[in-house]
Design a protein around this motif. Structure first.
Motif, short mmCIF file in Angstrom:
data_model
loop_
_atom_site.label_atom_id
_atom_site.label_comp_id
_atom_site.label_asym_id
_atom_site.label_seq_id
_atom_site.Cartn_x
_atom_site.Cartn_y
_atom_site.Cartn_z
N ILE A 49 0.87 -1.16 -0.10
CA ILE A 49 0.00 0.06 -0.11
C ILE A 49 0.82 1.09 -0.06
CG2 ILE A 49 -1.99 -0.88 1.02
CD1 ILE A 49 -1.41 0.15 3.71
N GLY A 50 2.09 0.95 0.02
CA GLY A 50 2.86 2.18 -0.38
C GLY A 50 3.54 2.79 1.09
N LEU A 51 3.56 2.11 2.18
CA LEU A 51 3.90 2.78 3.26
C LEU A 51 5.31 2.01 3.65
CD1 LEU A 51 1.04 3.12 5.85
CD2 LEU A 51 2.39 4.74 4.61
N SER A 52 6.55 2.74 3.69
CA SER A 52 7.63 2.26 4.04
C SER A 52 7.76 2.32 5.69
CB SER A 52 8.84 3.04 3.46
OG SER A 52 9.05 4.28 4.31
N ASN A 53 8.70 1.28 6.22
CA ASN A 53 8.81 0.94 7.53
C ASN A 53 9.31 2.44 8.18
OD1 ASN A 53 8.37 -1.48 7.08
ND2 ASN A 53 10.26 -2.43 7.94
N ASP A 54 10.25 3.05 7.45
CA ASP A 54 10.73 4.64 8.01
C ASP A 54 9.49 5.42 7.98
OD1 ASP A 54 13.14 3.70 8.28
OD2 ASP A 54 14.11 4.51 6.49
N GLU A 55 8.60 5.47 7.21
CA GLU A 55 7.54 6.46 7.17
C GLU A 55 6.68 5.96 8.58
OE1 GLU A 55 6.19 7.87 2.73
OE2 GLU A 55 6.19 5.61 3.14
N VAL A 56 6.47 4.69 8.84
CA VAL A 56 5.50 4.12 9.90
C VAL A 56 6.31 4.58 11.20
CG1 VAL A 56 4.64 2.28 10.91
CG2 VAL A 56 4.62 2.35 8.43
N ARG A 57 7.43 4.48 11.25
CA ARG A 57 8.29 4.90 12.49
C ARG A 57 8.16 6.55 12.81
NH1 ARG A 57 12.54 1.67 10.30
NH2 ARG A 57 12.26 -0.29 10.87
N ASN A 58 7.92 7.09 11.55
CA ASN A 58 7.88 8.61 11.77
C ASN A 58 6.57 9.24 12.09
OD1 ASN A 58 10.29 9.55 11.70
ND2 ASN A 58 10.32 9.58 9.16
N ILE A 59 5.52 8.43 12.19
CA ILE A 59 4.21 8.66 12.45
C ILE A 59 3.87 9.21 13.85
CG2 ILE A 59 1.67 8.04 12.54
CD1 ILE A 59 2.33 6.18 10.00
N SER A 60 3.66 10.33 14.29
CA SER A 60 3.56 10.88 15.50
C SER A 60 2.09 10.84 16.16
CB SER A 60 4.42 11.99 15.94
OG SER A 60 3.83 12.88 14.95
N GLN A 61 1.30 10.88 15.23
CA GLN A 61 -0.23 11.12 15.45
C GLN A 61 -1.10 10.49 14.16
OE1 GLN A 61 -1.95 13.00 18.03
NE2 GLN A 61 -3.68 12.06 17.16
N ILE A 62 -2.19 9.71 14.55
CA ILE A 62 -2.99 9.38 13.23
C ILE A 62 -4.30 10.14 13.63
CG2 ILE A 62 -4.08 7.22 12.46
CD1 ILE A 62 -1.69 5.68 13.28
N TYR A 63 -4.84 10.39 12.42
CA TYR A 63 -6.20 10.91 12.51
C TYR A 63 -6.85 9.81 11.58
CZ TYR A 63 -3.54 15.04 13.60
OH TYR A 63 -2.37 15.84 14.01
N ILE A 64 -8.05 9.30 12.15
CA ILE A 64 -8.79 8.46 11.34
C ILE A 64 -10.02 9.51 11.17
CG2 ILE A 64 -10.12 6.38 11.30
CD1 ILE A 64 -8.43 5.01 13.04
N VAL A 65 -10.53 9.50 9.81
CA VAL A 65 -11.68 10.49 9.44
C VAL A 65 -12.71 9.83 8.54
CG1 VAL A 65 -12.14 12.66 8.54
CG2 VAL A 65 -9.71 12.41 9.37
N ALA A 66 -13.96 9.83 8.99
CA ALA A 66 -14.89 9.12 8.28
C ALA A 66 -16.09 9.40 8.90
CB ALA A 66 -14.71 7.47 8.80
N CYS A 67 -17.34 8.81 8.06
CA CYS A 67 -18.65 9.26 8.46
C CYS A 67 -19.62 7.80 8.80
CB CYS A 67 -19.63 9.75 7.32
SG CYS A 67 -18.61 10.96 6.39
N GLY A 68 -20.53 8.01 9.56
CA GLY A 68 -21.37 6.76 10.06
C GLY A 68 -20.53 5.69 10.25
N SER A 69 -20.89 4.33 9.69
CA SER A 69 -20.30 3.01 10.27
C SER A 69 -18.73 3.32 10.08
CB SER A 69 -20.96 2.05 9.73
OG SER A 69 -22.34 1.94 9.63
N ALA A 70 -18.24 3.76 8.94
CA ALA A 70 -17.05 3.86 8.72
C ALA A 70 -16.21 4.53 9.95
CB ALA A 70 -16.74 4.28 7.42
N TYR A 71 -16.90 5.50 10.49
CA TYR A 71 -16.35 6.41 11.67
C TYR A 71 -16.34 5.27 12.75
CZ TYR A 71 -16.38 9.18 15.69
OH TYR A 71 -16.33 9.98 16.99
N ILE A 92 -5.91 8.84 8.19
CA ILE A 92 -6.53 7.90 7.37
C ILE A 92 -8.08 7.95 6.94
CG2 ILE A 92 -7.13 5.35 7.64
CD1 ILE A 92 -4.59 5.05 9.54
N ILE A 93 -8.40 7.95 5.77
CA ILE A 93 -10.08 8.23 5.50
C ILE A 93 -10.43 6.78 5.42
CG2 ILE A 93 -11.47 9.19 3.71
CD1 ILE A 93 -9.91 11.35 5.11
N VAL A 94 -11.57 6.37 5.83
CA VAL A 94 -12.29 5.39 5.67
C VAL A 94 -13.68 5.35 4.95
CG1 VAL A 94 -12.91 3.28 7.03
CG2 VAL A 94 -11.29 4.54 7.94
#
Ligand code: F6R
Length: 622
Positions: free
Chosen positions: A296-318, A358-360
């Motif tokens: 899905i195009g995410l490298s391990n270094d990119e993952v290690r650098n993530i300091s905050q995740i925002y999950i954004v969605a509506c309804g059941s996806a939320y 992350i948009i669901v």
């Protein structure tokens, strides 16, 4: 909202269009219409208020309309009440009342989306002598195309391009011009549209199921692009009128998945497809016992650098985002905020530059989620979409995409897409935890193994569905239902409550169990059904206490817990058990009885389970 279809080819168009519309009724179902052309003759327009069935009966299932080229529409009203006059197709001629001015009309068309500046455009057109018979924004666009067509070079491509520059809002437009028989013209901005092609025939639709029976070869038309459809051929243009080349994509979904396959309703079929949706989603991401997020195009270094995740969605996806939040924070130790897309897009956001948004979205077309994605991208934050519909707007615009493999979901109330989204969330949480060395290899492997047991455990829950049906039959007159739980169980309650209210129209609320006593408990009275979800051992006793508080005020209690917690029967009046699993994954099992409850209550009340009132599956308006 709204479903549009078009066909030009060798066969009679109307039956094919009606069949396509029947697969899109989930997008809107308050009125429907067709416009069919027979050679050079002007389009014949037939519309009716109500479900597609009414239109089918009126046209003898389309057989009464002769011609090999046509467009169709099923509506979810935005501008103007559901009525025959407001139903699409709309025509450019100055007819009055019923919209039957097709004979003198140059342009006839259908539209999905919203034209924001339609009032201003309507005034302009009225000054030029145009009269309006409907309250729709669509009639304005059709007449605007007609205006430019006559004013300039009588070229559909130029008239549409000028219209696209002039209108604000979203649209998937499908048009026919009287002077251009055998052609359908389409244009798109921010509303879904795909074009299918097979030997000597061309199709256009809002969504894949409408054409799956006829072809799997599709083109995705981009934003601010248009196309000319002729039998077996498509020519794409950009706004400047340059021809653009597109790649043909093969849809992998099989045609049966868009049919009911012996079930009475799509929802029940899709509930039973959850084990498969989960297995397919797991298989697509797990290779050699490892979760492959490179794909899905995410490298391990990119993952290690993530300091905050925002999950954004509506309804059941939320709601799946809320589950992911608990799992991600617990095992990957990354802070997560879960945001409703409609709020996120208008807040004065302080986004962390090293964040991941992350948009669901099942459809990949939800207007608020798409706007949130664009906002995050504008702010330079990395985006990842968890999407079910391949090639949808969100999938195409996000930096990275994780596809859930739930297949086409037709029932308005989501079930299998929800389950697949949960899996996507678990997989990200587990892999992020592993990359960040938050979990040991052995636990990592065990978690993956456990995920593979979920489909079979869901089958086990489904085996007991008659028991739930029996219980629900006793609750057919329920007025209010409360769902209470803590942690992941609270997230499950949110989804259970939504399933109940959206298809059975019973008022229900989901509460974090400890919160009820801060006000809402005053609503509990003799016989009120309170459903306690208790799958988290650490929080079990606490939720039991909250259930007891409700019982002492007269509530009738249902407990939903894992096998082994049999002592719940001392408290609850009725209990449903789910198989044991790692407690991070219990939402996948606990949601099943709650989906079934919503389903059975809706059936027992004689409601339209798959197409509940006022709703549409894909919410492409704000
Ligand atoms: C409820 C339901 C909706 C959708 C919501 C988001 O059963 O299906 O709440 O979850 O409209 O839709 P998508 O996932 O297409 O963005």
């Amino acid at each position: 909202m709204c479903g549009i279809v078009g066909f030009v080819g060798k066969r009679q168009a109307a039956p094919i269009l009606l069949d396509g519309l029947s697969k899109l009724e989930y997008r809107g179902y308050d009125s429907a219409g067709l416009a069919i052309r027979n050679g050079d003759e002007p389009a014949e327009v037939v519309k009716s208020k109500g479900r597609l069935k009414v239109l089918s009966e009126k046209t003898d299932n389309g057989n009464a309309l002769i011609g090999n080229c046509g467009i169709g529409h099923t509506r979810w009203a935005t501008h103007g009440e559901p009525s025959r006059t407001n139903a699409h197709p709309h025509v450019s001629g100055n007819c009055t009342g019923t919209g039957s001015g097709e004979v003198e009309s140059e342009v006839v068309g259908v539209h999905n989306g919203i034209i924001e500046n339609f009032k201003e455009l309507k005034e302009k057109l009225m000054k030029h002598g145009y009269l309006f018979y409907s309250q729709t924004d669509t009639e304005v666009v059709i007449k605007l195309v007609d205006y430019y067509y006559k004013k300039y070079t009588h070229s559909p491509q130029e008239a549409i391009a000028k219209t696209m520059v002039r209108v604000r809002g979203s649209y998937a437009l499908c048009l026919m011009f009287k002077s251009h028989p055998g052609e359908i013209w389409v244009a798109r901005k921010d509303s879904p549209m795909i074009i299918g092609i097979s030997d000597g025939e061309t199709y256009v639709a809002s969504d894949v199921p409408a054409i799956l029976k006829y072809t799997r070869n599709v083109y995705y038309i981009g934003n601010l692009e248009m196309a000319k459809l002729t039998p077996g051929e498509v020519t794409f243009y950009n706004l400047d009128g340059d021809v653009i080349e597109k790649e043909l994509t093969e849809i992998k979904w099989d045609a049966e998945s868009a049919e009911k396959g012996g079930y009475e309703h799509f929802m029940m079929k899709e509930i039973h497809e959850q084990p498969k949706a989960i297995t397919d989603t797991l298989n697509s991401l797990i290779k050699d016992e490892k979760i492959d997020i490179d794909s899905i195009g995410l490298s391990n270094d990119e993952v290690r650098n993530i300091s905050q995740i925002y999950i954004v969605a509506c309804g059941s996806a939320y709601h799946t985002g809320v589950v992911t939040q608990y799992v991600m924070e617990d095992i990957a130790k990354i802070p997560v905020r879960v945001e409703l897309a409609s709020e996120f897009r208008y807040r004065k956001l302080l986004l962390d530059k090293n964040g991941l948004v992350i948009i669901v979205s099942q459809s990949g077309e939800t207007a608020d989620s798409l706007a949130a994605l664009r906002l995050a991208k504008d702010k330079g934050i990395k985006t990842l979409a968890i999407v079910n519909v391949v090639g949808s707007s969100i999938a195409r615009e996000a930096d990275n995409v994780l596809y859930t493999l739930a297949g086409p979901e037709i029932a308005v109330a989501t079930t299998k897409a929800y389950s697949a989204q949960l899996i996507a969330g678990y997989l990200l949480a587990i892999q992020f935890a592993y990359i960040k060395n938050e979990i040991a290899e052995e636990y990592y492997k065990n978690l993956i193994k456990e995920l593979y047991t979920l489909p079979q455990k869901i089958e086990k829950v489904l085996e007991d569905k008659e028991r739930i049906q029996w219980f629900v039959a006793k609750q057919a007159n329920a007025q209010d239902v409360f769902y209470i739980g803590r942690g992941i169980d609270y997230a499950v309650c949110l989804e259970g409550s939504l399933k109940m209210k959206e298809i059975s129209y019973v008022h229900s609320e989901a509460y974090a169990a400890g919160e009820l006593k801060h006000g809402t408990i005053s609503l509990i009275e003799d016989g009120t059904l309170v459903i306690g979800v208790l799958t988290q051992s650490e929080l079990y006793e606490k939720t039991v206490s909250n259930m007891v508080e409700c019982k002492s005020r007269g509530a009738y209690l249902m407990g939903l817990t894992s096998y082994g917690h049999y002592e719940i029967e001392d408290t609850a009046d009725f209990t449903v058990y789910i198989p044991k699993t790692d407690e991070h994954f219990t939402a996948s099992l606990a949601v099943i009885p709650l989906q079934l409850m919503g389903y059975y209550l809706s059936v027992s009340r004689g409601l339209d389970v798959d197409k509940p009132r006022n709703l549409a599956k894909s919410v492409t308006v704000e």
